[in-house]
Design a protein around this motif. Structure first.
Motif, PDB file in Angstrom:
ATOM      1  N   VAL A 196      40.063  41.892  44.201  1.00  8.85           N
ATOM      2  CA  VAL A 196      40.698  42.156  42.939  1.00  8.85           C
ATOM      3  C   VAL A 196      41.405  41.053  42.150  1.00  8.85           C
ATOM      4  O   VAL A 196      42.489  40.438  42.936  1.00  8.85           O
ATOM      5  CB  VAL A 196      41.520  43.731  43.128  1.00  8.85           C
ATOM      6  CG1 VAL A 196      41.956  43.937  41.639  1.00  8.85           C
ATOM      7  CG2 VAL A 196      40.555  44.733  43.569  1.00  8.85           C
ATOM      8  N   ALA A 229      39.514  43.522  48.545  1.00 10.05           N
ATOM      9  CA  ALA A 229      38.994  44.711  47.915  1.00 10.05           C
ATOM     10  C   ALA A 229      37.634  45.117  48.746  1.00 10.05           C
ATOM     11  O   ALA A 229      36.682  45.760  48.141  1.00 10.05           O
ATOM     12  CB  ALA A 229      38.406  44.741  46.553  1.00 10.05           C
ATOM     13  N   LEU A 288      36.833  48.783  48.610  1.00 12.59           N
ATOM     14  CA  LEU A 288      36.289  49.141  47.127  1.00 12.59           C
ATOM     15  C   LEU A 288      34.973  48.730  47.179  1.00 12.59           C
ATOM     16  O   LEU A 288      33.921  49.323  46.370  1.00 12.59           O
ATOM     17  CB  LEU A 288      37.089  48.561  46.022  1.00 12.59           C
ATOM     18  CG  LEU A 288      38.649  48.896  45.948  1.00 12.59           C
ATOM     19  CD1 LEU A 288      39.254  48.244  44.721  1.00 12.59           C
ATOM     20  CD2 LEU A 288      38.754  50.442  45.894  1.00 12.59           C
ATOM     21  N   LEU A 293      41.911  52.449  42.260  1.00  9.03           N
ATOM     22  CA  LEU A 293      42.761  51.406  41.394  1.00  9.03           C
ATOM     23  C   LEU A 293      43.942  51.929  40.769  1.00  9.03           C
ATOM     24  O   LEU A 293      45.079  51.475  40.881  1.00  9.03           O
ATOM     25  CB  LEU A 293      42.009  50.597  40.553  1.00  9.03           C
ATOM     26  CG  LEU A 293      40.875  49.738  41.154  1.00  9.03           C
ATOM     27  CD1 LEU A 293      39.765  49.286  40.073  1.00  9.03           C
ATOM     28  CD2 LEU A 293      41.597  48.449  41.728  1.00  9.03           C
TER      29      LEU A 293
END
Ligand code: PTT
Length: 621
Positions: A133, A146, A149, A161
Motif C-alpha cells: 500500500v 499488503a 489484503l 484500510l
C-alpha cells in the motif's frame, strides 16, 4: 480582482502547489518534483498533467505491464475546493487494453486529501517486490506491506484500510481483477466509484500496488477567497434551482434507460438492436421504487449514486451505463439480476462497460459456434455471473475473456461484431442511426468512451442521419469543455451537462482560485493542445496512424437494425469517412489522423512533438 499570471514560475502561487510526488515502488523512494510554471499554464492539471508527464517521461514502446510504465493520479486547481462537485481526480497510464493513452475520472476522498496534502499529482513508477500500500500523508510517502489484503475484493479491502488508516483518509483500491491483470480492471473508491476504464486497475496490479491511501491537513490556497466563495455559491444555487434538478435527484443517470429505449439507442444483444423488450424492468422508474440509499462523491451537490439491493440482498450503486451494458445488452430484464453483475464488477474491480461489451461478444460468438467454454446464454444472469468469476480468476474460457473484446475477437477470427474502438468497448449508446455519436466514440482520446462527448442527445434533435460538418463542429465543442475544462480543472461535469448551468460559473471559479485570467477560449486552447498531444502519444506508441484506428465497430455499417421504429437503419461508410475527414480538418489534423506539424507548432507543443508530426502526418484532410 487583479488578473494576470501569478502562477508562472514565481512565488505567490495559487491553485497549484507546484509539487508532484514521484514514488519509485522498487526502491520504496519518494521524490518531490517542483515542475515548471509553464506546465500549469499550458496543461492546467488532471488529464493535461497526465499526458504531459507520459509524453516527457515514459520510454516509448514500453509494455503497459512493464514496471517502467507510469501510473499517475492527478488533481486540478478546482479539486477539493468547496463548490459544485469538485471531489474528483484523474487516474492515467499507458493502457494495457488499448496500448495507447488511458485515463479515468473518479470521485473519491483521495482527491480532496491529495490537495490537502499539497500534491498536484502522484507519479508511481517501478514495481513493489511484494503486495503493498502506498501511504501519502502530507509531505511524506512510504510503502506498507499488503500481503494480507492481496486477493481481497475491493469492498473488504476498503473496510480493512479504513480500520487501519482511519475514516478521514482517502482510498484508491484494486480488486482481484487488477491483481490478475484483467485488461479492463479499474481502480475503485468508496465501494462503488470506479474509474480508469482502459485497465488502470491492472496497471496497479502489475506494480503489486493494492491501494493508495492519502491523508492531508493543509488548506489549498486560493487567489481571491471572497470572489471564489461568491462564484461557488452562485454555481451551487444555479444547480439547485435548475428545472432538471428534481428529476435528476430522483433517478440520476438511470433516467437514461427509458430515454434510450424511446430513442432506439439502448444496446440490446451485443448492439444488434437499439430497443429492448424488457426495458421497463431495468428502468429508472423501476429503480425509484426499490432504491434504498443515495450516495455521492465528496463535495457533491447532486448525488448520483442510487443504491438498490441486488438479487442476493447486497447493496449496489447503479448507473445507466452499468445497467444497460449488463442488462439489456446481455438480454437481462430484471434490475436485481443486472445489479448482481454490477456489484461483482465493483467488488472485483472491473469496468462494467467493457465487461458488458466483452460478455456480449462472448455470448454471440458462442451462439455462432466460434467460442467454446461459454456455458451461458442471453438473459441467463446466473450463468453469466459464473462467467464473470472465471474471467476474474482467468480460468478456462475466462482467461480469454479477461483480454477484452478486441483480443477475444482476434482469437475467434470474427471481428465485425466486437464492439470497441481502439480496443476500448463502446459505452451504452447504439449508433446504427447516430453517425455523430459514432464519431464521438471513434475520436475519443482513450477509445470508445462517451465521457468526452455525449453527442447523442443533441444529434437526435439536430437530425440523426445527417452527416454534415455541423456534427464534427459540435463534437469538438463538447470535447473541448468535457474532455478539456473538466478533466483539467478537475471537477465533475454533471452540474453543466445534466442541470445545464453555464460554463461561465467554472470559468469564474477557476479565475478566482488561480488568479489566471483564462476565459473559455483559453481553456479550449489548452484542450486542443492536450488532444493533439494525446493523439501524438498514440502515434508514437504505434509507430504511425491510419483512419482505421478511428473507425467505429463494423457492425454499425454492416448489420441493420431489425427491430423498433428505426428498423433497417445502419451507418453509411463513405459518408462517415467524409465526416471523419471534416473532423480532422477542423482540428488541423492530416487525412491519416495525425496532427499536422503547423497545428502542433501553433499549439505551442515542443520540438519533439513537431518532429513526430512531421514524420507521420500525411497531407491535409
Ligand atoms: C466512467 C464509466 C462510467 S461513466 C460509468 S457509469 W457514467 C461506469 N461506472 C462503473 C461503475 O459504477 N462500476 C464499475 N465497476 N465500473 C464502471 N464503469 C463505468 O465507468 C462517475 C460519474 C459518472 S457515472 C459519469 S458518466 C460522469 N463521469 C465524469 C467524467 O468522466 N469526468 C468528469 N470530469 N466528471 C464526470 N462526472 C460523472 O461521474 P471512468 P465515478 Mg468513473 C458503479 O471513471 O474511467 O471515467 O469511467 O467515476 O466516480 O464513479 O463517477 O453514467
Amino acid at each position: 480582482m487583479a488578473t494576470g499570471c501569478p502562477v508562472l514560475g514565481s512565488e505567490g502561487v495559487f491553485g497549484w502547489s507546484k509539487r508532484i510526488l514521484w514514488f519509485d515502488l522498487g526502491r520504496g523512494e519518494a521524490r518531490e518534483w517542483r515542475y515548471p510554471g509553464e506546465m500549469a499554464r499550458d496543461f492546467i492539471g488532471g488529464r493535461g498533467f497526465a499526458v504531459k508527464i507520459l509524453w516527457d517521461h515514459l520510454l516509448p514502446g514500453v509494455d503497459a505491464f512493464d514496471e517502467r510504465n507510469l501510473f499517475i493520479v492527478a488533481v486540478g486547481p478546482l479539486t477539493g475546493l468547496p463548490g459544485p462537485n469538485t471531489g474528483k481526480l484523474v487516474v492515467a497510464s499507458k493502457s494495457p487494453l488499448t496500448g495507447g493513452y488511458g485515463d479515468g475520472n473518479i470521485g473519491s476522498w483521495a482527491s480532496v486529501a491529495l490537495r490537502a496534502a499539497g500534491w498536484d499529482a502522484v507519479v508511481v513508477t517501478g514495481a513493489a517486490r511484494k503486495p503493498s500500500v502506498l501511504v501519502i500523508e502530507d509531505d511524506k510517502a512510504w510503502l506498507e506491506p499488503a500481503e494480507d489484503l492481496w486477493g481481497l475484493d475491493t469492498f473488504t479491502a476498503h473496510d480493512r484500510l479504513v480500520e487501519r488508516y482511519g475514516k478521514d483518509a482517502g482510498f484508491l483500491v484494486i480488486g482481484p481483477a487488477g491483481e490478475n491483470l484483467v485488461r479492463f480492471a479499474t481502480v475503485v473508491a468508496q465501494k462503488g466509484r470506479s474509474g480508469g476504464r482502459p485497465g488502470l486497475g491492472a496497471v496497479m496490479g502489475s506494480k503489486r500496488l493494492k491501494a493508495i491511501v492519502v491523508r492531508g491537513t493543509k488548506k489549498p490556497e486560493v487567489y481571491d477567497e471572497e470572489a471564489y466563495r461568491r462564484a461557488a455559491v452562485e454555481a451551487i444555487k444555479a444547480v439547485k434551482t435548475s428545472p432538471n434538478y428534481g428529476f435528476w435527484m430522483r433517478q440520476g443517470t438511470m433516467m437514461t434507460v427509458e430515454w434510450a429505449q424511446e430513442a432506439s439507442v439502448l444496446p440490446a444483444y451485443n448492439f444488434r438492436e437499439g430497443v429492448f423488450e424488457g426495458y421497463e424492468g431495468i428502468s429508472g422508474s423501476y429503480m425509484e421504487k426499490v432504491r434504498v440509499e443515495l450516495r455521492s462523491c465528496p463535495l457533491c451537490v447532486m448525488a448520483c449514486g442510487h443504491v438498490v439491493r441486488d438479487d442476493e440482498g447486497m447493496l449496489v450503486e447503479l448507473d445507466y451505463e452499468n445497467i444497460a451494458m449488463l442488462g439489456s445488452n446481455l438480454g437481462i430484464s430484471r434490475l436485481e439480476e443486472a445489479a448482481v453483475l454490477n456489484r461483482l464488477a465493483d467488488m472485483y474491480g472491473l469496468d462494467t462497460i467493457s465487461l458488458g461489451g466483452t460478455l456480449g461478444y462472448a455470448l454471440e460468438a458462442a451462439e455462432r459456434g466460434k467460442l467454446e467454454g461459454v456455458d451461458a446464454t442471453w438473459g441467463d444472469a446466473r450463468a453469466i455471473a459464473r462467467l464473470v468469476e472465471l474471467l476474474v480468476r482467468r480460468e478456462g474460457v475466462g482467461d480469454k475473456l479477461a483480454e477484452g473484446s478486441m483480443r477475444l475477437s482476434r482469437m475467434t477470427g470474427e471481428t465485425w461484431y466486437a464492439m470497441h474502438v481502439k480496443g476500448l468497448e463502446v459505452s451504452a449508446y447504439d449508433c446504427h442511426a447516430a453517425p455523430g455519436m459514432a464519431l464521438a466514440f471513434a475520436t475519443s482520446p482513450i477509445g470508445a468512451h462517451h465521457k468526452d462527448a455525449w453527442l447523442i442527445g443533441w444529434e437526435i434533435s439536430y437530425g440523426r442521419m445527417d452527416y454534415s460538418e455541423a456534427k464534427a463542429e459540435k463534437l469538438i465543442e463538447m470535447q473541448r469543455f468535457r474532455g478539456g475544462l473538466f478533466e483539467t480543472a478537475v471537477a465533475c461535469r454533471f452540474p453543466v451537462v445534466e442541470t445545464g448551468i453555464s460554463l461561465e460559473h467554472y470559468v469564474k471559479m477557476f479565475q478566482a482560485a488561480t488568479g489566471l485570467s483564462y476565459g473559455l477560449e483559453d481553456h479550449y486552447r489548452v484542450a486542443d493542445r492536450i488532444y493533439a498531444l494525446i493523439r501524438l502519444f498514440w502515434v508514437r506508441e504505434r509507430g504511425g496512424w491510419s483512419i482505421e484506428m478511428d473507425m467505429p465497430p463494423e457492425r454499425w455499417f454492416r448489420d441493420p437494425l431489425t427491430k423498433g421504429p428505426l428498423r433497417g437503419a445502419k451507418l453509411d461508410r463513405d459518408k462517415f469517412t467524409e465526416l471523419l475527414m471534416a473532423y480532422y480538418r477542423l482540428r488541423g489534423w492530416a487525412r491519416n489522423g495525425v496532427p499536422l506539424p503547423e497545428t502542433v507548432q501553433r499549439l505551442g507543443l515542443g520540438g519533439d512533438a513537431v518532429e513526430l508530426a512531421r514524420r507521420y502526418a500525411a497531407g491535409p484532410a
